[in-house]
Write a protein that holds these residues in place. Structure first.
Motif, short mmCIF file in Angstrom:
data_model
loop_
_atom_site.label_atom_id
_atom_site.label_comp_id
_atom_site.label_asym_id
_atom_site.label_seq_id
_atom_site.Cartn_x
_atom_site.Cartn_y
_atom_site.Cartn_z
N ALA A 171 101.23 58.29 -29.04
CA ALA A 171 100.34 59.40 -29.40
C ALA A 171 100.10 59.45 -30.90
O ALA A 171 98.98 59.71 -31.36
CB ALA A 171 100.95 60.71 -28.90
N LEU A 172 101.15 59.19 -31.67
CA LEU A 172 101.02 59.28 -33.14
C LEU A 172 100.06 58.24 -33.71
O LEU A 172 99.49 58.45 -34.79
CB LEU A 172 102.40 59.11 -33.79
N ILE A 173 99.86 57.14 -32.99
CA ILE A 173 98.88 56.14 -33.44
C ILE A 173 97.48 56.77 -33.51
O ILE A 173 96.65 56.37 -34.33
CB ILE A 173 98.89 54.92 -32.49
N ASN A 174 97.27 57.79 -32.67
CA ASN A 174 95.98 58.49 -32.65
C ASN A 174 96.09 59.88 -33.27
O ASN A 174 95.43 60.83 -32.84
CB ASN A 174 95.50 58.61 -31.20
N TYR A 175 96.94 59.99 -34.27
CA TYR A 175 97.28 61.29 -34.85
C TYR A 175 96.05 62.10 -35.27
O TYR A 175 95.91 63.28 -34.93
CB TYR A 175 98.20 61.06 -36.06
N THR A 176 95.14 61.46 -35.98
CA THR A 176 93.96 62.17 -36.47
C THR A 176 92.92 62.36 -35.38
O THR A 176 92.37 63.46 -35.21
CB THR A 176 93.33 61.40 -37.65
N GLN A 177 92.65 61.29 -34.61
CA GLN A 177 91.61 61.35 -33.58
C GLN A 177 91.92 62.41 -32.53
O GLN A 177 91.01 63.03 -31.98
CB GLN A 177 91.46 59.99 -32.89
N TRP A 178 93.19 62.61 -32.20
CA TRP A 178 93.56 63.55 -31.16
C TRP A 178 93.93 64.93 -31.72
O TRP A 178 94.32 65.81 -30.96
CB TRP A 178 94.75 63.02 -30.36
N GLY A 179 93.81 65.12 -33.01
CA GLY A 179 94.12 66.42 -33.59
C GLY A 179 95.57 66.83 -33.42
O GLY A 179 95.87 68.00 -33.16
N LEU A 180 96.49 65.89 -33.59
CA LEU A 180 97.91 66.18 -33.36
C LEU A 180 98.56 66.91 -34.53
O LEU A 180 99.74 67.28 -34.45
CB LEU A 180 98.65 64.87 -33.07
N GLN A 181 97.82 67.10 -35.61
CA GLN A 181 98.39 67.81 -36.75
C GLN A 181 98.65 69.29 -36.44
O GLN A 181 99.44 69.94 -37.12
CB GLN A 181 97.48 67.69 -37.98
N ASP A 182 97.99 69.81 -35.38
CA ASP A 182 98.23 71.21 -35.02
C ASP A 182 99.01 71.31 -33.70
O ASP A 182 98.83 72.25 -32.93
CB ASP A 182 96.90 71.97 -34.91
N TYR A 183 99.88 70.34 -33.48
CA TYR A 183 100.72 70.36 -32.26
C TYR A 183 101.54 71.64 -32.24
O TYR A 183 102.20 71.99 -33.23
CB TYR A 183 101.63 69.15 -32.23
N SER A 184 101.53 72.33 -31.13
CA SER A 184 102.14 73.66 -31.07
C SER A 184 103.65 73.60 -30.85
O SER A 184 104.20 72.59 -30.41
CB SER A 184 101.47 74.51 -29.99
N ILE A 185 104.29 74.72 -31.11
CA ILE A 185 105.75 74.79 -31.07
C ILE A 185 106.30 74.75 -29.64
O ILE A 185 107.40 74.22 -29.40
CB ILE A 185 106.24 76.08 -31.79
N THR A 186 105.55 75.29 -28.67
CA THR A 186 106.07 75.36 -27.30
C THR A 186 106.31 73.98 -26.69
O THR A 186 107.41 73.71 -26.19
CB THR A 186 105.12 76.18 -26.40
#
Length: 431
Positions: A42-57
């Motif tokens: 998933a981190l390979i697509n960090y920007t494309q998938w918008g993972l910078q706002d991954y939630s706490i839950t």
């Protein structure tokens, strides 16, 4: 947030490596390893998938689930089998496993016939066209439709259990005899033949996860049988595992069009594999932020097989799509697999996740360490079945198999057939 989770899982992998006697096949080590692969993809697509706002839950659920699995595993190990097993020396001291040639030839012929019946049924449902078009049409009709008449006949579905079981028993025999250094041509012949039939059947049914799971099981057979206090698994073994994983991913990608994934024709290797392996990490976050679930049927996502059995017995339960909703992010198709946690959270909330993850951890850790204590060499069939069910660990980042598939009447039939076929294959039979 997700980068921190990835680093924590790497730390947990090192911790489990030493907590569980440097055993790569210990369930907690495998559990952490597969999640590192999933989160890393998933981190390979960090920007494309918008993972910078991954939630706490989802962060807490993924981390908490791992901690539960490790804690339960360590407790069970201490209580059940707190020592490094000596399976390798036990294999060397035991007799080789012989294959009944007559029974084996009969099973190969039978499995080829079952393969033919499977192909005919898929073609009857999928219609005309090239093989990939037929498989794609079959998958669309059977996976995303509720017409029960458009499915493979029940007797063929039951027969398909035979080549499946053979694809686990024969490779186990082969691996056992390889470790013992007493392997012969018929071990290779029947193992390759049955594995090939199973692979072809899985491809015709557009089910590549079965193939990945079988290879994972074979790896478990080999490394567990090689265990010894004087022969600890080392870094070289870990690189072998990584090499096998890369090879599997290349195979997985190469056959995507053949098994009816035409919408991925333009996808690169990295995009496709990271979407399949890492997509659930993003999808689980999206589900938590925007949940979609019909609570009208109790446990509809968790206990799929049990609900189907109740319906077949006359229960007033409507037929529903077992597959989950597809989701996209900024126009990027991410699929519809959300990890095992999605099923449990959707059906039973956070308390259900904790309880079911604990039961999941108890089952796999207790099964594994009880086998080690009782001597795997004396309980070969139980070990073969463990390998078959261990796919639930490998696939946990993708979906739950323990409660949705293995907790079923079908699994009881599998257990009976495992017992019957193993004894027929490995013993001389008089007619």
């Amino acid at each position: 947030m997700l980068i921190l989770l990835f680093l924590i899982f790497i730390l947990l992998l090192f911790i489990t490596y030493y907590l569980f006697d440097k055993d790569y096949m210990a369930p907690p080590f495998l559990f952490c390893a597969v999640y590192i692969i999933s989160i890393g993809s998933a981190l390979i697509n960090y920007t494309q998938w918008g993972l910078q706002d991954y939630s706490i839950t989802p962060f807490l659920i993924l981390l908490g689930g791992a901690l539960i699995f490790i804690f339960v595993g360590y407790l069970i190990k201490k209580l059940v089998c707190n020592q490094i097993p000596d399976n390798y020396d036990r294999v060397l001291a035991s007799s080789r496993i012989n294959i009944n040639i007559g029974i084996s030839f009969f099973l190969v012929i039978l499995n080829l016939w079952i393969l033919y019946l499977t192909f005919k049924s898929v073609k009857a449902i999928g219609g005309n066209g090239s093989l990939s078009q037929v498989i794609e049409a079959y998958r669309a009709i059977t996976s995303y439709g509720t017409d029960t008449s458009m499915s493979i006949p029940g007797y063929i579905q039951q027969l398909q259990k035979i080549p499946t079981i053979c694809a686990y028993i024969y490779p186990f025999v082969l691996i056992f005899n390889i470790v013992k250094s007493y392997v012969n041509k018929k071990d290779w012949l029947f193992s390759i033949a049955n594995v090939l039939i199973f692979v072809l059947m899985s491809m015709i049914l557009s089910n590549r996860l079965n193939i990945l799971g079988m290879v994972g099981t074979i790896i478990i057979y080999y490394f567990v049988l090689k265990q010894s206090p004087s022969n600890n698994q080392n870094v070289k073994s870990l690189f072998k595992l990584l090499g096998i994983f890369v090879g599997l991913m290349i195979f997985f990608y190469s056959i995507r069009l053949l098994v009816g994934r035409s919408n991925s024709a333009d996808s690169s290797f990295m995009d496709y594999i990271t979407m399949y392996v890492g997509g659930p990490v993003k999808l689980f976050d999206m589900f938590i932020k925007n949940p979609i679930h019909d609570a009208s049927i109790w446990g509809k996502e968790t206990f799929i097989s049990m609900i189907g059995t109740v319906r077949d017995l006359g229960g007033n339960i409507p037929v529903y799509l077992q597959h989950k909703e597809f989701r996209t992010y900024n126009g990027i198709q991410l699929g519809n697999v959300y990890s095992a946690y999605r099923n449990w959270l959707a059906d039973f909330g956070i308390s259900g996740v904790i309880i079911l993850q604990t039961l999941f951890a108890i089952f796999y850790n207790y099964y594994y360490y009880l086998l080690q204590r009782r001597n795997i060499i004396k309980h070969k069939l139980a070990f073969i079945i463990y390998g078959y069910m261990a796919e639930g660990i490998f696939l946990h980042p993708i979906d739950d198999w323990l409660f949705s598939i293995y907790l079923s009447v079908g699994m009881i039939i599998y257990l009976i057939l495992f017992f019957v076929l193993y004894n027929l294959i490995t013993r001389k039979v008089k007619f």
